[in-house]
Design a protein around this motif. Structure first.
Motif, PDB file in Angstrom:
ATOM      1  N   MET A   1      -7.001 -34.321 -59.859  1.00  0.00           N
ATOM      2  CA  MET A   1      -8.252 -33.868 -60.423  1.00  0.00           C
ATOM      3  C   MET A   1      -7.951 -33.226 -61.787  1.00  0.00           C
ATOM      4  O   MET A   1      -7.027 -32.450 -61.910  1.00  0.00           O
ATOM      5  CB  MET A   1      -8.875 -32.837 -59.470  1.00  0.00           C
ATOM      6  CG  MET A   1     -10.203 -32.327 -59.939  1.00  0.00           C
ATOM      7  SD  MET A   1     -10.949 -31.094 -58.843  1.00  0.00           S
ATOM      8  CE  MET A   1     -10.983 -31.933 -57.296  1.00  0.00           C
ATOM      9  N   LEU A   8     -15.312 -31.557 -55.801  1.00  0.00           N
ATOM     10  CA  LEU A   8     -16.442 -32.302 -55.279  1.00  0.00           C
ATOM     11  C   LEU A   8     -16.901 -31.664 -53.974  1.00  0.00           C
ATOM     12  O   LEU A   8     -16.085 -31.289 -53.140  1.00  0.00           O
ATOM     13  CB  LEU A   8     -16.040 -33.753 -55.034  1.00  0.00           C
ATOM     14  CG  LEU A   8     -15.601 -34.550 -56.260  1.00  0.00           C
ATOM     15  CD1 LEU A   8     -15.085 -35.911 -55.848  1.00  0.00           C
ATOM     16  CD2 LEU A   8     -16.745 -34.689 -57.246  1.00  0.00           C
ATOM     17  N   TYR A  12     -21.242 -36.732 -49.252  1.00  0.00           N
ATOM     18  CA  TYR A  12     -20.801 -37.997 -49.839  1.00  0.00           C
ATOM     19  C   TYR A  12     -19.865 -37.797 -51.032  1.00  0.00           C
ATOM     20  O   TYR A  12     -19.601 -38.739 -51.767  1.00  0.00           O
ATOM     21  CB  TYR A  12     -22.019 -38.801 -50.307  1.00  0.00           C
ATOM     22  CG  TYR A  12     -23.053 -39.020 -49.241  1.00  0.00           C
ATOM     23  CD1 TYR A  12     -22.881 -40.019 -48.289  1.00  0.00           C
ATOM     24  CD2 TYR A  12     -24.200 -38.246 -49.188  1.00  0.00           C
ATOM     25  CE1 TYR A  12     -23.835 -40.235 -47.307  1.00  0.00           C
ATOM     26  CE2 TYR A  12     -25.162 -38.459 -48.211  1.00  0.00           C
ATOM     27  CZ  TYR A  12     -24.974 -39.442 -47.274  1.00  0.00           C
ATOM     28  OH  TYR A  12     -25.928 -39.658 -46.304  1.00  0.00           O
ATOM     29  N   ALA A  13     -19.371 -36.604 -51.223  1.00  0.00           N
ATOM     30  CA  ALA A  13     -18.642 -36.247 -52.449  1.00  0.00           C
ATOM     31  C   ALA A  13     -17.491 -37.185 -52.773  1.00  0.00           C
ATOM     32  O   ALA A  13     -17.293 -37.538 -53.927  1.00  0.00           O
ATOM     33  CB  ALA A  13     -18.141 -34.809 -52.357  1.00  0.00           C
ATOM     34  N   ASP A  14     -16.739 -37.593 -51.778  1.00  0.00           N
ATOM     35  CA  ASP A  14     -15.580 -38.432 -52.073  1.00  0.00           C
ATOM     36  C   ASP A  14     -15.761 -39.865 -51.564  1.00  0.00           C
ATOM     37  O   ASP A  14     -14.796 -40.620 -51.448  1.00  0.00           O
ATOM     38  CB  ASP A  14     -14.301 -37.810 -51.513  1.00  0.00           C
ATOM     39  CG  ASP A  14     -14.372 -37.564 -50.012  1.00  0.00           C
ATOM     40  OD1 ASP A  14     -15.461 -37.710 -49.428  1.00  0.00           O
ATOM     41  OD2 ASP A  14     -13.330 -37.232 -49.422  1.00  0.00           O
ATOM     42  N   THR A 112     -20.610 -37.737 -43.180  1.00  0.00           N
ATOM     43  CA  THR A 112     -19.200 -37.547 -43.529  1.00  0.00           C
ATOM     44  C   THR A 112     -18.353 -38.674 -42.961  1.00  0.00           C
ATOM     45  O   THR A 112     -17.446 -39.182 -43.631  1.00  0.00           O
ATOM     46  CB  THR A 112     -18.702 -36.178 -43.034  1.00  0.00           C
ATOM     47  OG1 THR A 112     -19.512 -35.159 -43.625  1.00  0.00           O
ATOM     48  CG2 THR A 112     -17.251 -35.949 -43.403  1.00  0.00           C
ATOM     49  N   SER A 115     -18.876 -41.669 -45.079  1.00  0.00           N
ATOM     50  CA  SER A 115     -18.207 -41.435 -46.354  1.00  0.00           C
ATOM     51  C   SER A 115     -16.703 -41.693 -46.222  1.00  0.00           C
ATOM     52  O   SER A 115     -16.099 -42.343 -47.078  1.00  0.00           O
ATOM     53  CB  SER A 115     -18.465 -39.994 -46.815  1.00  0.00           C
ATOM     54  OG  SER A 115     -17.806 -39.723 -48.011  1.00  0.00           O
ATOM     55  N   ASN A 116     -16.114 -41.191 -45.151  1.00  0.00           N
ATOM     56  CA  ASN A 116     -14.680 -41.407 -44.927  1.00  0.00           C
ATOM     57  C   ASN A 116     -14.364 -42.890 -44.705  1.00  0.00           C
ATOM     58  O   ASN A 116     -13.377 -43.394 -45.223  1.00  0.00           O
ATOM     59  CB  ASN A 116     -14.186 -40.579 -43.747  1.00  0.00           C
ATOM     60  CG  ASN A 116     -14.129 -39.102 -44.066  1.00  0.00           C
ATOM     61  OD1 ASN A 116     -14.009 -38.700 -45.225  1.00  0.00           O
ATOM     62  ND2 ASN A 116     -14.251 -38.269 -43.044  1.00  0.00           N
ATOM     63  N   LYS A 119     -13.829 -45.308 -47.690  1.00  0.00           N
ATOM     64  CA  LYS A 119     -12.547 -45.282 -48.409  1.00  0.00           C
ATOM     65  C   LYS A 119     -11.464 -46.074 -47.685  1.00  0.00           C
ATOM     66  O   LYS A 119     -10.336 -46.137 -48.151  1.00  0.00           O
ATOM     67  CB  LYS A 119     -12.087 -43.841 -48.610  1.00  0.00           C
ATOM     68  CG  LYS A 119     -13.049 -43.015 -49.431  1.00  0.00           C
ATOM     69  CD  LYS A 119     -12.601 -41.596 -49.568  1.00  0.00           C
ATOM     70  CE  LYS A 119     -12.741 -40.885 -48.248  1.00  0.00           C
ATOM     71  NZ  LYS A 119     -12.450 -39.464 -48.300  1.00  0.00           N
ATOM     72  N   GLU A 164      -2.279 -37.504 -60.519  1.00  0.00           N
ATOM     73  CA  GLU A 164      -3.436 -37.246 -59.661  1.00  0.00           C
ATOM     74  C   GLU A 164      -3.549 -35.778 -59.283  1.00  0.00           C
ATOM     75  O   GLU A 164      -4.619 -35.306 -58.943  1.00  0.00           O
ATOM     76  CB  GLU A 164      -3.337 -38.068 -58.383  1.00  0.00           C
ATOM     77  CG  GLU A 164      -3.499 -39.538 -58.598  1.00  0.00           C
ATOM     78  CD  GLU A 164      -3.445 -40.298 -57.286  1.00  0.00           C
ATOM     79  OE1 GLU A 164      -3.976 -39.777 -56.284  1.00  0.00           O
ATOM     80  OE2 GLU A 164      -2.875 -41.392 -57.269  1.00  0.00           O
TER      81      GLU A 164
END
Length: 166
Positions: A1, A8, A12-14, A112, A115-116, A119, A164
């Protein structure tokens, strides 16, 4: 970051959400539609088709005032807490997800989780994960790269490496 970036936050942030903007032949007179390719638990997203309801923001499409960037901004805003709090049940394509207003912890868990899952390698790269509807299209194809492939691609574009964890 990046050093000055805020962390975040939110359900849904990530998340990594893939969607399609579909432009009708009559665009800009008729508004584009949005369909999520990524399965996502959200009140405005139909859990069968991935259709995103833009009605709360664009009750009537005005081609001289509304633009693609307005659609993109609305999609982003709809995934924030304020956007979720302002939803009316009549606007929601996913009534189960609308339970957010009555059962926050249930909504939080399901949002959540989706969202996970967004990814996961299968959601990001599988060729047989084309869309909720199962249709394959000619869009941007995402492909997982090895570290060497990524370095070569970044070098070819003249991009430097990044840290990162900085």
């Amino acid at each position: 970051m990046p050093q000055n970036a805020e962390p975040l936050v939110g359900y849904y942030a990530d998340a990594i959400l893939k969607f399609r903007l579909i432009f009708p032949s009559t665009y800009p007179d008729q508004q584009p539609s949005v369909r999520f390719v990524t399965d996502i638990f959200h009140p405005l997203v139909d859990n069968q088709t991935g259709t995103f309801n833009m009605g709360p923001r664009f009750r009537s499409w005005r081609p001289k005032e509304h633009h693609v960037f307005d659609i993109l901004h609305y999609i982003k805003a709809a995934f924030k807490k304020k956007g979720l709090d302002e939803l009316e049940e009549s606007d929601c394509l996913n009534k189960e997800a609308f339970r957010y207003h009555n059962a926050t912890s249930s909504f939080a868990a399901l949002a959540t989780q989706s969202s996970n899952l967004s990814k996961s390698a299968s959601a990001l790269f599988d060729s047989d994960y084309p869309s909720i509807t199962g249709k394959v299209s000619d869009g941007i194809k995402f492909k997982e790269l090895t570290k060497t492939q990524l370095q070569k691609g970044r070098a070819a574009l003249g991009l430097s490496e990044w840290d990162e964890y900085n």
